[in-house]
Design a protein around this motif. Structure first.
Motif, PDB file in Angstrom:
ATOM      1  N   CYS A 122       9.154 -32.785   6.233  1.00 48.70           N
ATOM      2  CA  CYS A 122      10.297 -33.694   6.192  1.00 48.70           C
ATOM      3  C   CYS A 122      11.361 -33.228   7.180  1.00 48.70           C
ATOM      4  O   CYS A 122      11.670 -32.037   7.277  1.00 48.70           O
ATOM      5  CB  CYS A 122      10.867 -33.718   4.779  1.00 48.70           C
ATOM      6  SG  CYS A 122      12.252 -34.853   4.564  1.00 48.70           S
ATOM      7  N   ILE A 123      11.910 -34.201   7.933  1.00 52.40           N
ATOM      8  CA  ILE A 123      12.957 -33.865   8.894  1.00 52.40           C
ATOM      9  C   ILE A 123      14.330 -34.360   8.436  1.00 52.40           C
ATOM     10  O   ILE A 123      15.314 -34.275   9.157  1.00 52.40           O
ATOM     11  CB  ILE A 123      12.642 -34.452  10.297  1.00 52.40           C
ATOM     12  CG1 ILE A 123      12.383 -35.964  10.182  1.00 52.40           C
ATOM     13  CG2 ILE A 123      11.449 -33.725  10.911  1.00 52.40           C
ATOM     14  CD1 ILE A 123      12.300 -36.674  11.525  1.00 52.40           C
ATOM     15  N   GLY A 124      14.382 -34.893   7.238  1.00 53.96           N
ATOM     16  CA  GLY A 124      15.673 -35.307   6.679  1.00 53.96           C
ATOM     17  C   GLY A 124      16.290 -36.508   7.362  1.00 53.96           C
ATOM     18  O   GLY A 124      17.511 -36.662   7.368  1.00 53.96           O
ATOM     19  N   CYS A 125      15.476 -37.410   7.890  1.00 59.47           N
ATOM     20  CA  CYS A 125      16.028 -38.567   8.599  1.00 59.47           C
ATOM     21  C   CYS A 125      16.535 -39.646   7.648  1.00 59.47           C
ATOM     22  O   CYS A 125      17.258 -40.546   8.061  1.00 59.47           O
ATOM     23  CB  CYS A 125      14.980 -39.159   9.543  1.00 59.47           C
ATOM     24  SG  CYS A 125      13.583 -39.909   8.662  1.00 59.47           S
ATOM     25  N   LYS A 126      16.159 -39.543   6.391  1.00 60.42           N
ATOM     26  CA  LYS A 126      16.622 -40.471   5.351  1.00 60.42           C
ATOM     27  C   LYS A 126      16.181 -41.919   5.583  1.00 60.42           C
ATOM     28  O   LYS A 126      16.767 -42.839   5.017  1.00 60.42           O
ATOM     29  CB  LYS A 126      18.148 -40.422   5.207  1.00 60.42           C
ATOM     30  CG  LYS A 126      18.654 -39.037   4.789  1.00 60.42           C
ATOM     31  CD  LYS A 126      20.083 -39.096   4.303  1.00 60.42           C
ATOM     32  CE  LYS A 126      20.508 -37.707   3.823  1.00 60.42           C
ATOM     33  NZ  LYS A 126      21.774 -37.711   3.153  1.00 60.42           N
ATOM     34  N   GLN A 127      15.167 -42.108   6.440  1.00 62.56           N
ATOM     35  CA  GLN A 127      14.692 -43.488   6.630  1.00 62.56           C
ATOM     36  C   GLN A 127      14.035 -44.025   5.356  1.00 62.56           C
ATOM     37  O   GLN A 127      14.029 -45.234   5.113  1.00 62.56           O
ATOM     38  CB  GLN A 127      13.707 -43.544   7.793  1.00 62.56           C
ATOM     39  CG  GLN A 127      14.381 -43.432   9.137  1.00 62.56           C
ATOM     40  CD  GLN A 127      13.420 -43.716  10.289  1.00 62.56           C
ATOM     41  OE1 GLN A 127      12.949 -44.835  10.440  1.00 62.56           O
ATOM     42  NE2 GLN A 127      13.124 -42.692  11.068  1.00 62.56           N
ATOM     43  N   CYS A 128      13.492 -43.090   4.537  1.00 62.88           N
ATOM     44  CA  CYS A 128      12.902 -43.530   3.270  1.00 62.88           C
ATOM     45  C   CYS A 128      13.978 -44.116   2.360  1.00 62.88           C
ATOM     46  O   CYS A 128      13.754 -45.103   1.665  1.00 62.88           O
ATOM     47  CB  CYS A 128      12.171 -42.386   2.581  1.00 62.88           C
ATOM     48  SG  CYS A 128      13.121 -40.860   2.439  1.00 62.88           S
ATOM     49  N   GLU A 129      15.169 -43.468   2.381  1.00 61.61           N
ATOM     50  CA  GLU A 129      16.279 -43.984   1.575  1.00 61.61           C
ATOM     51  C   GLU A 129      16.622 -45.404   2.006  1.00 61.61           C
ATOM     52  O   GLU A 129      16.794 -46.303   1.169  1.00 61.61           O
ATOM     53  CB  GLU A 129      17.535 -43.111   1.742  1.00 61.61           C
ATOM     54  CG  GLU A 129      17.446 -41.742   1.095  1.00 61.61           C
ATOM     55  CD  GLU A 129      18.767 -40.986   1.203  1.00 61.61           C
ATOM     56  OE1 GLU A 129      19.748 -41.569   1.731  1.00 61.61           O
ATOM     57  OE2 GLU A 129      18.820 -39.822   0.781  1.00 61.61           O
ATOM     58  N   ALA A 130      16.735 -45.582   3.308  1.00 61.64           N
ATOM     59  CA  ALA A 130      17.130 -46.894   3.830  1.00 61.64           C
ATOM     60  C   ALA A 130      16.058 -47.945   3.527  1.00 61.64           C
ATOM     61  O   ALA A 130      16.375 -49.062   3.096  1.00 61.64           O
ATOM     62  CB  ALA A 130      17.370 -46.804   5.337  1.00 61.64           C
ATOM     63  N   ALA A 131      14.787 -47.570   3.715  1.00 63.94           N
ATOM     64  CA  ALA A 131      13.703 -48.526   3.456  1.00 63.94           C
ATOM     65  C   ALA A 131      13.651 -48.890   1.982  1.00 63.94           C
ATOM     66  O   ALA A 131      13.419 -50.053   1.617  1.00 63.94           O
ATOM     67  CB  ALA A 131      12.372 -47.923   3.905  1.00 63.94           C
ATOM     68  N   CYS A 132      13.901 -47.882   1.127  1.00 67.51           N
ATOM     69  CA  CYS A 132      13.907 -48.122  -0.322  1.00 67.51           C
ATOM     70  C   CYS A 132      15.017 -49.104  -0.685  1.00 67.51           C
ATOM     71  O   CYS A 132      14.807 -50.046  -1.452  1.00 67.51           O
ATOM     72  CB  CYS A 132      14.102 -46.806  -1.061  1.00 67.51           C
ATOM     73  SG  CYS A 132      14.296 -46.973  -2.845  1.00 67.51           S
ATOM     74  N   ALA A 133      16.196 -48.869  -0.104  1.00 71.10           N
ATOM     75  CA  ALA A 133      17.331 -49.745  -0.392  1.00 71.10           C
ATOM     76  C   ALA A 133      17.021 -51.169   0.045  1.00 71.10           C
ATOM     77  O   ALA A 133      17.298 -52.138  -0.673  1.00 71.10           O
ATOM     78  CB  ALA A 133      18.581 -49.229   0.307  1.00 71.10           C
ATOM     79  N   GLN A 134      16.422 -51.300   1.223  1.00 68.69           N
ATOM     80  CA  GLN A 134      16.113 -52.630   1.727  1.00 68.69           C
ATOM     81  C   GLN A 134      15.075 -53.322   0.844  1.00 68.69           C
ATOM     82  O   GLN A 134      15.222 -54.482   0.471  1.00 68.69           O
ATOM     83  CB  GLN A 134      15.590 -52.508   3.170  1.00 68.69           C
ATOM     84  CG  GLN A 134      15.608 -53.833   3.885  1.00 68.69           C
ATOM     85  CD  GLN A 134      14.871 -53.765   5.213  1.00 68.69           C
ATOM     86  OE1 GLN A 134      14.191 -52.789   5.533  1.00 68.69           O
ATOM     87  NE2 GLN A 134      15.011 -54.818   6.008  1.00 68.69           N
TER      88      GLN A 134
END
Lengths: 255, 393
Positions: free
Chosen positions: A12-24
């Protein structure tokens, strides 16, 4: 066969794209302020935490035998055969037993709402049923979050530990915890340092068994106890009748 | 008609005013605005006190019914009606409390159609619904007698055996199941209170509390109605309470020995202080008091011992539901004043309804009802000082 997510913290590189995709995916607001929040909440089902340049993700573990589903009085949670533990909001009465019962403290509540819902990651059940990956796994640029069959992912995780033992703690978190979960975690650090409950503390016993041991006795208990109570009632009133018939004073017995 | 403003009526009105304000906040701004409950502390005072303690304090109904109808303790016959009334009100108010605590109370009826038989909460819910119905029928003769309706009373008398057995069965089930609720949280609830024996401990303490509560309410209503106290009844209850307290104390001791906790419970810690408080109030003081014959034969002594043990068992329920989670969560939970005010309002409603019922219904034997009347909006049972100051009355 049940689907699962493998999260490898070392990739994991901590880009938080998973957070954003989850929110979307879940139609939740997501901006810099939400991204900066380091705890899960009713508007943030998954979070990527940072500690000493290392990352760790948290999300609902999708237990094989989920506590939330077993405790819900109206059965608003259930485990699907594909793996996700999903929530039927229209059944929910808002008792919040699921929140108290969850060993991973995953269900969150809409405390500010007048018709509040329980909120948690539901592992994109529509996508999973349609044969697609979860939103977080699909967007992950490094493959740190990987979607697949649970058995395959376990094998892969074991391979990764074997091939690179110095990188990993020698265990897959979620393999046996509370009877196994559909989110599996590999990490160089102890997951407990990021707020995950210690394996020793939650144990390998599926949570529903703790209450099940008592609940399963109830169908036997009801007729037996009714007979005992009815019997005592009959005996003590029989005695009364006899006493009345003999015209004598009856004797009360005490518990 | 002129209504005199007595001290307790003013207190009652103040409590109701604050409670109504909090009710408004609850239903127009939500649970977050009215309480200090959070994602970390999803169950607060309303579960800990209104539900757990409320059901426990209503246990007098099944205890007295059991003693009188199963074990023929005839002397207790005169307290059956007040005990049933207390229980009936207790369960009605428990449901009122639930309407505050549930996030979506308008769906409470889902309990009856979306059933999950694996859920302890489901079992508690069904038992409470069924038991409240049983209590309704046990209470109904009071109203029927008041209006001189003889035929329906005959019907109820015909099924009274069923009501007795069903009432005790349902009470056994849900009093113990309130403890089972916490069995699924072995990693969260502090080991002082988490034990596989929780259902047994909850049931055992419900019996002790039922007896103590009957002493408490008999004394209170005697005072309020200017009735003369039936000492033999209290003495009988006091003796039973002493036995029940010993049984409970031994159960607790045995549980700690069995789990090897004795070393930990005597070591000072945040939880240990609360545990000591609980054990002192529930067992040490009342058992010591009741061991003296002089206390067992004195109405004041019995009253005081009962109130102290009640406070002890209330502390126990609050420890299980609140204190026991603080270490796991990592911070303290202190209810907001609006949470307290709803709880106080519900308790005040209980006292007021009890007062109205004993005034208008034949709860106590007719010859003993004096002309003197009053609306006893008495002090709240969990406010130790307020109650204790009345103990000598």
């Amino acid at each position: 066969m049940s689907k699962a997510l493998l999260y490898d913290a070392t990739m994991c590189i901590g880009c938080k794209q998973c957070e954003a995709a989850c929110a979307q995916q879940n139609k939740l607001p997501y901006d810099d302020r939400v991204a900066a929040e380091s705890v899960q909440s009713e508007h943030k089902y998954t979070v990527v935490m940072t500690k000493d340049d290392k990352f760790m993700r948290r999300l609902c573990m999708h237990c094989e035998r989920p506590a939330c589903a077993s405790v819900c009085p109206v059965g608003a949670f259930h485990k699907t055969k594909e793996g996700p533990v999903v929530y039927d909001v229209w059944k929910c009465i808002g008792c919040r037993y699921c929140m108290v019962a969850c060993a991973f403290a995953q269900p969150k509540y809409e405390w500010g709402s007048l018709n509040p819902r329980v909120r948690k990651c539901i592992m994109c059940p529509d996508r999973v049923v349609a044969g697609k990956q979860t939103a977080c796994a699909e967007i992950c640029p490094t493959g740190a979050t990987k979607f697949g069959d649970r058995d395959d992912l376990i094998k892969e995780a074991q391979d990764r530990i074997r091939d690179n033992p110095s990188n990993y703690q020698p265990r897959i978190y979620g393999l046996h915890e509370v009877g196994g979960t559909c989110v599996l975690i590999l990490s160089g650090m102890n997951v407990e340092e990021y707020g995950y409950p210690a394996s020793a503390k939650i144990g390998d016993t599926p949570m529903p068994e703790y209450t099940g041991r008592v609940m399963e006795k109830i169908p036997d208990f009801i007729p037996v106890w009714s007979l005992v109570l009815g019997g005592i009632y009959w005996i003590s009133h029989r005695r009364e009748e006899v006493a009345a018939a003999e015209g004598g004073e009856k004797n009360g017995s005490k518990r | 008609m002129k209504i005199k403003l007595t001290f307790w009526r003013v207190v009652f009105l103040l409590i109701m005013a604050m409670g109504l304000y909090s009710t408004f906040v609850r239903y127009f701004y939500g649970l977050g605005a009215v309480s200090n409950m959070t994602d970390q502390f999803p169950w607060g005072l309303w579960i800990g006190f209104d539900c757990l303690c409320g059901v426990m304090l209503a246990a007098g109904g099944f205890c007295v019914i059991g003693a009188v109808y199963l074990f023929n303790v005839e002397r207790l016959h005169s307290v059956v009606r007040p005990a049933v009334l207390t229980a009936f009100l207790g369960y009605l108010l428990f449901i009122v409390g639930l309407l505050f605590d549930l996030g979506r109370p308008w769906y409470i009826w889902h309990q009856l159609i979306y059933m999950n038989p694996h859920s302890v909460m489901f079992e508690v819910g069904m038992c409470v619904i069924a038991y409240t119905t049983v209590l309704f029928f046990e209470f109904l003769p009071n109203v029927l007698e008041r209006f001189n309706l003889k035929t329906p009373i005959k019907w109820i008398n015909k099924i009274y055996a069923v009501l007795v057995v069903l009432g005790i069965l349902l009470s056994t089930l849900h009093q113990s199941s309130l403890g089972s609720l916490y069995l699924i949280m072995p990693s969260k609830l502090h080991p002082f209170w988490y034990t596989p024996a929780l259902p047994f401990l909850f049931f055992g303490s419900a019996i002790a509390v039922g007896l103590a509560m009957t002493i408490f309410e008999s004394t209170q209503s005697a005072k309020a109605l200017g009735r003369h106290l039936e000492l033999p009844v209290l003495v009988e209850l006091g003796g039973a309470l002493l036995v029940a307290l010993w049984v409970n104390a031994l159960l607790r001791f045995e549980d700690y020995v069995h789990r090897g906790m004795l070393g930990q419970i005597i070591k000072p810690s945040y939880e240990a202080y609360f545990l000591w408080l609980e054990l002192t109030l529930a067992f040490v003081i009342p058992i010591t008091m009741l061991s003296f014959k002089k206390v067992r034969l004195s109405p004041q002594g019995l009253y005081l011992a009962s109130v102290i043990s009640l406070l002890g068992f209330i502390t126990n329920r609050l420890n299980v539901s609140l204190t026991g989670f603080e270490t796991y969560v990592g911070h303290h939970y202190m209810p907001k004043w609006t949470e307290f005010s709803v709880t106080l309002m519900i308790i005040a409603m209980g006292f007021a309804l009890f007062g109205v019922a004993v005034k208008y219904l034949p709860i106590f034997p007719e010859e003993e009802r004096a002309v003197k009347r009053s609306l006893p909006s008495e002090p709240e049972p969990e406010v130790a000082t307020a109650v204790l100051s009345h103990a000598g009355d």
